[in-house]
Structures are given as C-alpha cells and as structure tokens.
Design a protein around this motif. Structure first.
Motif, short mmCIF file in Angstrom:
data_model
loop_
_atom_site.label_atom_id
_atom_site.label_comp_id
_atom_site.label_asym_id
_atom_site.label_seq_id
_atom_site.Cartn_x
_atom_site.Cartn_y
_atom_site.Cartn_z
N UNK A 550 0.83 -1.20 0.00
CA UNK A 550 0.00 0.00 0.00
C UNK A 550 0.86 1.25 0.00
N UNK A 551 1.88 1.29 0.85
CA UNK A 551 2.72 2.48 0.95
C UNK A 551 3.52 2.69 -0.34
N UNK A 552 4.01 1.61 -0.95
CA UNK A 552 4.74 1.77 -2.21
C UNK A 552 3.86 2.41 -3.26
N UNK A 553 2.62 2.00 -3.33
CA UNK A 553 1.67 2.61 -4.25
C UNK A 553 1.54 4.11 -4.01
N UNK A 653 21.58 -8.32 -8.28
CA UNK A 653 20.32 -8.85 -7.74
C UNK A 653 20.38 -9.15 -6.25
N UNK A 654 21.57 -9.17 -5.67
CA UNK A 654 21.68 -9.42 -4.23
C UNK A 654 21.32 -8.19 -3.41
N UNK A 655 21.33 -7.02 -4.01
CA UNK A 655 20.97 -5.80 -3.29
C UNK A 655 19.46 -5.72 -3.15
N UNK A 656 19.00 -5.55 -1.93
CA UNK A 656 17.56 -5.52 -1.67
C UNK A 656 17.15 -4.28 -0.89
N UNK A 657 18.06 -3.34 -0.70
CA UNK A 657 17.72 -2.12 0.03
C UNK A 657 17.92 -0.91 -0.88
N UNK A 658 16.93 -0.04 -0.87
CA UNK A 658 16.96 1.13 -1.75
C UNK A 658 16.44 2.34 -0.99
N UNK A 659 17.16 3.46 -1.14
CA UNK A 659 16.70 4.74 -0.61
C UNK A 659 16.38 5.67 -1.77
N UNK A 685 8.55 20.19 1.89
CA UNK A 685 9.57 19.35 2.55
C UNK A 685 10.06 18.25 1.61
N UNK A 686 11.36 17.96 1.73
CA UNK A 686 11.93 16.82 1.02
C UNK A 686 11.38 15.53 1.64
N UNK A 687 11.48 14.46 0.88
CA UNK A 687 11.00 13.17 1.36
C UNK A 687 12.06 12.11 1.10
N UNK A 688 12.18 11.18 2.02
CA UNK A 688 13.08 10.04 1.86
C UNK A 688 12.28 8.77 2.13
N UNK A 689 12.31 7.86 1.16
CA UNK A 689 11.65 6.57 1.29
C UNK A 689 12.73 5.50 1.30
N UNK A 690 12.69 4.65 2.32
CA UNK A 690 13.69 3.59 2.47
C UNK A 690 12.96 2.25 2.43
N UNK A 691 13.39 1.37 1.51
CA UNK A 691 12.73 0.09 1.33
C UNK A 691 13.74 -1.04 1.51
N UNK A 746 10.54 -4.34 5.24
CA UNK A 746 9.86 -3.18 5.79
C UNK A 746 10.28 -1.93 5.03
N UNK A 747 9.53 -0.84 5.24
CA UNK A 747 9.89 0.42 4.62
C UNK A 747 9.54 1.56 5.56
N UNK A 748 10.21 2.67 5.34
CA UNK A 748 9.99 3.86 6.15
C UNK A 748 9.86 5.07 5.25
N UNK A 749 9.13 6.06 5.76
CA UNK A 749 9.00 7.35 5.09
C UNK A 749 9.52 8.43 6.06
N UNK A 750 10.49 9.19 5.59
CA UNK A 750 11.03 10.32 6.35
C UNK A 750 10.69 11.62 5.61
N UNK A 751 10.48 12.68 6.39
CA UNK A 751 10.34 14.02 5.83
C UNK A 751 11.48 14.89 6.34
N UNK A 752 11.80 15.89 5.57
CA UNK A 752 12.81 16.87 5.96
C UNK A 752 12.42 17.47 7.31
N UNK A 753 13.34 17.48 8.26
CA UNK A 753 13.05 17.98 9.59
C UNK A 753 12.98 19.50 9.57
#
Length: 756
Positions: A550-553, A653-659, A685-691, A746-753
């Motif tokens: 859902x969040x990726x969408x 293909x071994x890399x599974x983490x993306x920012x 604000x800037x946004x950072x998505x980490x998956x 898991x994934x996270x969403x960060x916003x510019x502080x």
C-alpha cells in the motif's frame, strides 16, 4: 415483464408491418426520442429488407414498419406514443450465416440506442436465432422461428433530460482513484439504510460519502453500470455476470443496481437515481468515472444468443477475419469483438460517451481492453480515428480518460503506447511492486537463488519514464500512469499475502479461469490462519506486507488507484476471478476487526501524507539534478551505506535495500495549472523513502539531508498512532550520518526535519 404468445409461424408468414406515415424529423439521431406528440425512431440495418418497430404492452404487440433511408438507415415518426413505452425491433432479411447475415424477424431485438431496459434475459432456446438443442448444440444454418419476446430484455423510451453538472474537476496531480462495484461496496455498509444498500442511491448516501472522504478518495471509478445480459454458460450454472463486463445496452443503466422503488417506477426513475447519485457525489467533491466496455457485447460467439447487433448488422458491428464462411476475429476472448474500423461502431461509442457525460454528468471513463478500440487492419494504431475523435471531442476530450492498454489479440500488450489525453493502467507497476515485496522474497525464502535487481522497482517508483516519457509533443509525464497493485480482476490485497495459488472452485470452471501469474506469497501457509493456529506467527508478517504494498503505491509518482475494500483487508478467499460471484465472496465486508481497523487508519494516514506533501506526488519526470536554485537533485538514489548507487549496484540482484530521496523544492509543472507556492509559505519538505526487501534486518546510513530527517511512518507499525507513542528519539529524528536499523521486509518514510 408481461408474457406474449410464442411465434410459431415460419418466416414466410411473418409479414413486415405497414410502413409508418412519415419519417423521423432528425433521421441521423439514432434511438427512440420523444418528439411532437409521438416518438422518432432511427436504426441502422443496411442489409435488411424491412424493419419493424414493435410496441409492447400487456395486451400484446403492435408493429409499425420503419421507412428506408439512405445508407442503410431506417426510421419513422410514430404519433401517440410517449415516454415509458416498451419497444423492440424485428428485422426481415436473409438468413445466411456463411455470408455473416442473421436476420430473423421471430427474434425481438433491443435497440442499440435504448436508454432504458426492463425485464431479464431468460435462458431458453428462443433467445437464439438458430435452432438449438437442450444441451446447447445446434445448427447455424437453420433459423429458429419461435418468438423471443417473452425471454429477453425490452427497450423503454426515456425522455431526454440534461441536469446542470457541477464537476469537481480534481487535478490529476491530486487524484486518488477508488475502483468499486455499485452493489458490492454498500450491500453491508453500516449506516446505509437497508432499502438503499447495494444501489446507486446507497453509493451516494452520507455514510458512503463519509467513508470515501475520510479515506482520502477523490475519484470513484465504478465497474460497468451499462445494462448487461449474463453469458448463457453462467446462466446454465445458476450464476450471473456480477462485474458487468457483458454489455447489452450502451445507453441504459443496469436496473438491478437501482432501489426497489425506482425499478417499480420504471427506467426514467432508474436514470434519475443514477444522475442523482452523480450529483450528490459531486456535491461532496468526488468525481465519478465509469468503466465502459465498448470492445465486445453480450452476444458472445456466432452461436450465441440473437439479442441486438447481430440481428441488425452482424458484419457491420462485429470484427470478422475475412474468411468464407464468415467468422469472427476475437481479440477480446469473449467470442466477439466490435469492429472499430466501422463508422456505425465509432459513432455508437462516441454517442454513448457523450450521453453519459452530458446527460448523466459523469467525469470520465476507463476503457476496458482499449487496444481493441484502436485496432485497424488487425494492428493497434495510437492515432486510430476513434481515439483521435475521442481526444478532440469538445465534450469528451477534457474529461478523465483512462485506458486498459491491452487485449488478447496479436501484439495486444501496449502499455505506454496511447497518446494524450489518455492515461493508462500500469500493469508494469503492479508486477514490479508485487515482485519486490512478495514474489522475490518467496523465492529467497525457498532458497531458489538470486532475485531481480532494483532497476525496475526504481523505474516504477519514479513514474515509469520508460513507458510514458514520450508521446505527442514530447513526454507524457508520470501522471499518464495509473498505478495499482490490485484491481477487480485478480487477488485482493489481503489475498495477495495469503495465497500462492488461485482458488476459483466456486466459479465452476474447473480452475481454468483466472490468471496463474499472481506474483503473490502466502508467507508459508496457504489460506487463512488465526492467531491461535499453528503458524499464527505469520499473521504480523502478512499485515506488514500489505502495508508495504500500500505504501509503495502511495509514494510512487503517478496516479494511485485503490480497490474497494483493500483498505479494510477484504478477502475473496483466494478467488482471483470473482466475476460471477454476486455473494459475500465479492461484497465488501464491513465487519472490522482490530487489524482491519488498524489497516484502515494506516490507509487514511498514508493518503493524507501524500495529499499534504507535494514531493510524494511529482507532476513531471525527475532529471536527476537540481532545479533552479535548489541545492539537491530533484531525485536521487542511495544504497544502505548512504552513498549514491553506481552502475554495478543497480545491476546486482543481491541488493535488496533502496533509498529514494525527492526534493520538495521542484517547481510545479507549468502545464498542470498549479501556481508556485507563495514566497512567505513554508518551503515544501523533502522526502526520503527507504525500502528493505531482504529477509534480514539491515543497518542503513540515511541519505544526506538539508536539515536532518524526521520519521513519519514505518511499515512495522500496526497503527500510525505508534509514531506518537514512540520514545526512541534517535529513531524519530536520526542525526546525520547515524546508522539506523531497518527491519526485514519493511519500509519507512522520512520528511525533511523542520528547524525551529
């Protein structure tokens, strides 16, 4: 519906009725219209020898012979007849299946332009134009002489009415589409009165509107509401075409979705209920799109029932392969395909679309199997006359137009091939998202080797420039992509994480129906699991996977589409083709357990986050470099060590983490009509998505920030309220360069502080 005596006479004794005294005042306006104390009737039947208008009543049938005009058009003015009149057509002419001619005056045909219908299609040999046996076998060469009138739906004259339309006109950049079935959405919805549930009126009830608005929906896309006739094979199994992709009338709303009171009052009241629904949704700021099926009809293959178009002009309406004897070219998988090389087919579709836009007030359309609508000489052409006419039409060109960009014919997959202003369902987004979060982890958990690299996922997150970075006049932009993870066709969101295989036994087709390409993952156990069952520990993982999808969408560039009920964990118990299931299997269940309530809160929270932060919904493709006076690239990608990904990393293909970091300072698209923010307003604000798509926890150095990052959402949280209760300040406001642990899958969403 009244019963009429069966016609048993041979074709030689069925005589054309006496010709009408005068023709229609507007012989090019097709259908039946109230005019000058009577009705004008106009129909196309170029190979017919005579056409009768049949006026139906409780005392039987009265016939009026139509007058032949040029170019195969027949018409008449019939005085003393008005709104509410039931009617049909009987066509006299050759029965020559080898030449593609199926004229049989024993069969009552529905006017293709009928604006109202009554009755039901009843499975009986009389509905076929040819002689059939009890087991469905028959001989096309032998016409059936029995009257079909008691067994088919009848047209009804409906007066013209154009209510004022106040369209919300939601910009594409702010659009959130919600695909729903009129009946299935509200049949069990608390707060909707019993007599309104499952109806057009129920869809516009305050309880329904409140749910849509609180969720964050701007645009309601309805599965087909054109009047339908279920396929004979379904009727034989005691089922119906629940989804509605089996059109009988392109101008008439399906009566079964109207209230009992409206159905009793007649088609005009049914239409009034539909227009009232649209108006009330508009008042609430919600747009209405219709899923429309102009690629085929309910008449099925050559041996299907004779209900309308086949009996009027089989070779003019349907796509043929040019062989002798005449044979359909089926590019839809339904037995027939409408031929968009033909003037009458193009005219029918455009007239129907204008009717729903102008007289009902809908805001746009989603075109089922849209490649069929652009086929000419067998091949799809983006500049097909129908598509050009649609785009340039002063009424239709400014509405929301969405293509399902494929059919089952040669070279039928054409995602990205349509031209503006058409938007497209992006199946590549669906597959990449499912693959990253479900199919690849399933493969890894089974120890079956390497998975896919990160390139496809990044392409979909950033708007699918490989598909939409071209078009008339240049790039179509990310808003050409309608992103989705689920739709009516396939697994629900909850079933994607609970089933590896389809379970379509209820459909009665021996498991042959439905896709086998689901890219799903049951997380170790097939089907439902309760907390107290062995294996109950997989339930939190399943719920996290739902949140990841859902969040990726909702953080991806493009227009998001949700499927009704996914926000509350709706299940179809593994059925991925519930088109014939008008039952609890398909209806949205509103019995909200704790985890479903948490999922609803998460859905509302993520949609609000998207709505409030422009960086989560970019209106143009990124350049990978700063814009104007910005110091950050408009879009940048990083690995787990906080450094930019290089060529080798993208292909590993071994890399599974993306920012993914997006700058909030990117200017609005000048073509979107949006104005830049006022100078005094806070900077976006800037946004950072980490998956993290790996099966193991990873330590992450967050990507560089202007002023630091603020964690606003984590998919490990069952409820977004966990943000407020977290006491780990180092996680909520990580210092630059700090190492942050990120859970597996898991994934996270960060916003510019914000600085004080």
């Amino acid at each position: 519906m009244g019963d009429w005596p069966a016609m048993t006479a041979s074709p030689q004794t069925v005589r054309p009725a006496a010709r009408a005294a005068r023709g229609a005042s507007l012989p090019h306006r097709f259908g039946a219209h109230v005019v000058d104390g009577g009705i004008d009737v106009v129909v196309a039947a170029p190979h017919a020898e005579a056409v009768d208008l049949c006026l139906l009543g409780d005392d039987g049938e009265r016939r009026v012979g139509l007058r032949r005009r040029a170019f195969g058009v027949w018409d008449a003015h019939v005085p003393g007849v008005g709104a509410g009149q039931r009617y049909g057509l009987r066509v006299h002419g050759p029965w020559d299946p080898a030449a593609g001619l199926f004229h049989n005056p024993a069969k009552l045909l529905l006017d293709p332009y009928a604006r109202g219908v009554v009755g039901d299609l009843r499975l009986s040999p009389e509905i076929f134009g040819h002689v059939t046996e009890a087991d469905g076998a028959g001989d096309l060469a032998l016409p059936d002489h029995r009257d079909s009138a008691p067994f088919v739906r009848h047209g009804v004259v409906v007066p013209s009415h154009r209510p004022p339309v106040r369209r919300p006109r939601v910009p594409w950049s702010e659009t959130v589409v919600y695909e729903a079935h009129v009946r299935g959405l509200t049949l069990d919805l608390p707060g909707v009165p019993e007599h309104l549930r499952g109806t057009y009126a129920g869809l516009a009830h305050p309880a329904t509107i409140e749910h849509l608005r609180r969720l964050g929906v701007t645009t309601l896309e309805l599965l087909p509401i054109h009047a339908i006739a279920s396929e004979t094979a379904l009727l034989e199994r005691g089922l119906v075409n629940y989804w509605g992709y089996s059109t009988l009338a392109f101008f008439a709303p399906e009566p079964r979705y109207a209230t009992t009171a409206a159905r009793s009052a007649g088609p005009a009241a049914v239409l009034a209920e539909v227009t009232g629904m649209v108006s009330l949704l508009h008042d609430a700021g919600i747009e209405v799109l219709l899923d429309v099926v102009y690629n085929h009809t309910c008449e099925q293959g050559l041996d299907g029932p004779l209900l309308s178009w086949r009996g009027l002009d089989n070779t003019g309406y349907y796509l043929h392969d040019g062989s002798s004897p005449a044979r359909y070219a089926d590019v839809t998988g339904t037995g027939n395909s409408l031929d968009f090389r033909r003037q009458r087919v193009v005219q029918l579709a455009l007239d129907s679309l204008r009717y729903w836009a102008e007289e009902v007030g809908v805001d746009g359309f989603r075109f089922d199997l849209a490649v069929t609508l652009g086929r000419r000489a067998g091949a799809f052409e983006p500049d097909h006359p129908f598509l050009v006419a649609l785009a340039s039409d002063p009424t239709l060109g400014g509405l929301k137009l969405v293509a399902e960009p494929w059919d089952v014919g040669p070279s039928g997959w054409r995602t990205g091939a349509f031209l503006p202003p058409m938007r497209e369902w992006n199946d590549r987004f669906r597959d990449a998202t499912r693959r990253f979060w479900l199919a690849d982890p399933r493969t890894a958990a089974a120890g079956d080797g390497a998975t896919h690299d990160l390139r496809d996922l990044a392409t979909r997150l950033s708007g699918s420039a490989d598909l939409f970075g071209h078009g008339g006049g240049g790039s179509r932009g990310p808003l050409a992509s309608v992103n989705y993870v689920t739709a009516h066709d396939g697994f629900t969101l909850a079933d994607l994480v609970a089933y590896d295989h389809k379970h379509n036994e209820a459909n009665g087709e021996g498991g042959r129906d439905g896709s086998d390409h689901n890219l799903s993952w049951n997380h170790g156990i097939e089907g439902p699991v309760r907390d107290e069952d062995p294996g109950g520990e997989i339930l939190p993982l399943r719920r996290r996977s739902i949140r990841n999808l859902l969040a990726t969408l909702l953080v991806s560039a493009g227009v998001p589409m949700l499927t009704a009920g996914d926000e509350v964990g709706r299940t179809q118990r593994g059925n991925n083709n519930a088109y014939c299931q008008d039952s609890e299997l398909s209806w949205v269940s509103w019995e909200i357990s704790e985890w479903r309530s948490d999922l609803l809160a998460t859905s509302q929270y993520l949609l609000a986050l998207r709505r409030e932060h422009a960086a989560l919904r970019p209106v143009r493709f990124a350049r990978g470099r700063p814009r104007r006076d910005d110091t950050l690239d408009d879009l940048a990608w990083f690995g787990s060590d906080g450094t930019a990904l290089d060529h080798d990393a993208w292909h590993d293909p071994a890399r599974r983490l993306l920012q993914m970091r997006r700058s909030g300072r990117s200017l609005p698209d000048p073509l979107s009509g949006a104005e830049p923010a006022e100078p005094a307003a806070p900077a976006p604000r800037d946004v950072l998505v980490v998956l993290n798509g790996a099966l193991e926890q990873d330590d992450v150095v967050l990507a560089p920030a202007r002023t630091g990052w603020e964690l606003v959402w984590d998919s490990t949280w069952e409820h977004p309220g966990e943000l407020a209760t977290s006491a780990i300040n180092g996680v909520l406001h990580p210092a630059d360069g700090s190492i942050v642990p990120l859970d597996a899958l898991s994934m996270r969403i960060y916003l510019e502080r914000r600085t004080p």
